[in-house]
Design an enzyme around this catalytic site. Structure first.
Site, mmCIF file in Angstrom:
data_model
loop_
_atom_site.group_PDB
_atom_site.id
_atom_site.type_symbol
_atom_site.label_atom_id
_atom_site.label_comp_id
_atom_site.label_asym_id
_atom_site.label_seq_id
_atom_site.Cartn_x
_atom_site.Cartn_y
_atom_site.Cartn_z
ATOM 1 N N GLU A 43 0.805 -1.209 0.003
ATOM 2 C CA GLU A 43 0.101 -0.184 0.023
ATOM 3 C C GLU A 43 0.885 1.272 0.105
ATOM 4 O OE1 GLU A 43 -3.812 1.624 2.683
ATOM 5 O OE2 GLU A 43 -2.087 0.745 3.547
ATOM 6 N N LYS A 115 -9.475 1.266 -2.387
ATOM 7 C CA LYS A 115 -9.627 0.624 -1.195
ATOM 8 C C LYS A 115 -11.065 1.132 -0.716
ATOM 9 C CE LYS A 115 -7.408 1.116 3.331
ATOM 10 N NZ LYS A 115 -6.291 1.693 4.146
ATOM 11 N N CYS A 156 -4.838 -3.327 2.790
ATOM 12 C CA CYS A 156 -4.706 -3.145 4.313
ATOM 13 C C CYS A 156 -5.981 -3.342 5.174
ATOM 14 C CB CYS A 156 -4.050 -1.631 4.376
ATOM 15 S SG CYS A 156 -3.340 -1.396 5.973
#
Length: 286
Positions: A43, A115, A156
């Site tokens: 990330e 995300k 993440c």
């Protein structure tokens, strides 16, 4: 049987996309030279910068982004699938997309993933994060069918939301991913448990490249880039500090074998949910 060598690249990205692109180039070339056909970066590959003004100053749109162009060139030159775990991309709404890219061996973009889950938390010792104040959350889950496996994309904090990965597994994902910049505090507590849990409950490989170490902007990330097999065994893992390359072989037959032994994806049943409240008998206190 389809066996493919994969790599997770650990980085310590700073505030300069140019320097990070140089590190990316070096580590991807190392992984490819060691036989990796699929290579994943962490990330925020392009820049780790918690100051919004500083991040905004280096932001580019997707078609002008340095990491995007560098990754496309590397994928084409080396003949690999290159998965940029994420990088910050300017959007038209004065927000930022935390966007992953998957490049094919001809350098074209196979897919993108923004995300979905924003890291809005208040941790011990005063550590607090509000990603939703800066980043625009994604709204679409992604599964990419590659020649060697079906690959589910996550980033993440997504790893804490099992439904995302369960839907990918139900749609035939062989490999799940959650490239990360985990804080050291949350990583020490939960990183390995979350990675192994997502692999075990979905009978799938889990590949998560990570940022690791103390960054220029002062944050500290946990590292421990990891590759886990469908039975929950850690096949490869980096340390907690600095750049690294870890590799392992993934075998789609191992996914089939795990799903044959413990067919929990097939055994899912619908159920009703009920809440009850215990009643205290008259004349008695709780």
């Amino acid at each position: 049987m389809t066996v493919t060598k994969v790599a997770a690249i650990q980085m310590l990205s700073g505030i300069s996309p140019e320097k990070n692109a140089e590190t990316l180039d070096s580590l991807v070339r190392e992984a490819a030279a060691r036989g990796a056909h699929y290579i994943q970066t962490p990330e925020m590959t392009g820049a780790v910068q918690k100051d919004r003004a500083g991040l905004t100053a280096v932001l580019k749109s997707e078609d002008c982004d340095l990491i995007v162009s560098a990754a496309s060139g590397l994928a084409a030159e080396l003949g690999i699938y290159l998965h940029i775990g994420s990088t910050a991309i300017a959007t038209e709404e004065d927000m930022i997309a935390n966007r992953a890219f998957l490049f094919s061996p001809d350098g074209s973009i196979v897919t993108r993933y923004d995300k979905i889950h924003m890291f809005d938390v208040d941790l011990d010792n005063g550590e607090s994060w509000r990603e939703s104040a800066v980043y625009r959350p994604g709204e679409k889950a992604v599964l990419a069918h590659l020649p060697f496996a079906a690959l589910g994309l996550g980033i993440c904090y997504d790893v804490r939301f099992p439904d995302l990965f369960r839907q990918q597994a139900l749609a035939s994902a062989d490999i799940l991913t959650a490239p990360a910049a985990f804080t050291r505090q949350t990583g020490e507590a939960h990183w390995h448990a979350l990675q192994r849990a997502r692999a075990i409950e979905n009978n799938a490989y889990m590949i998560s490249a990570a940022q690791g170490g103390v960054h220029e902007d002062g944050r500290e990330t946990y590292g421990h880039s990891i590759i886990v097999d469908p039975w929950g065994k850690v096949l490869a893992e980096a340390g907690g500090e600095g750049p690294a390359v870890v590799l392992a072989d993934v075998d789609t037959d191992a996914v089939k074998a795990a799903r044959g032994k413990v067919p929990n994806l097939k055994n899912i049943r619908p159920f009703r949910f009920e809440e009850v409240e215990a009643r205290v008998p008259v004349g008695k206190s709780a």
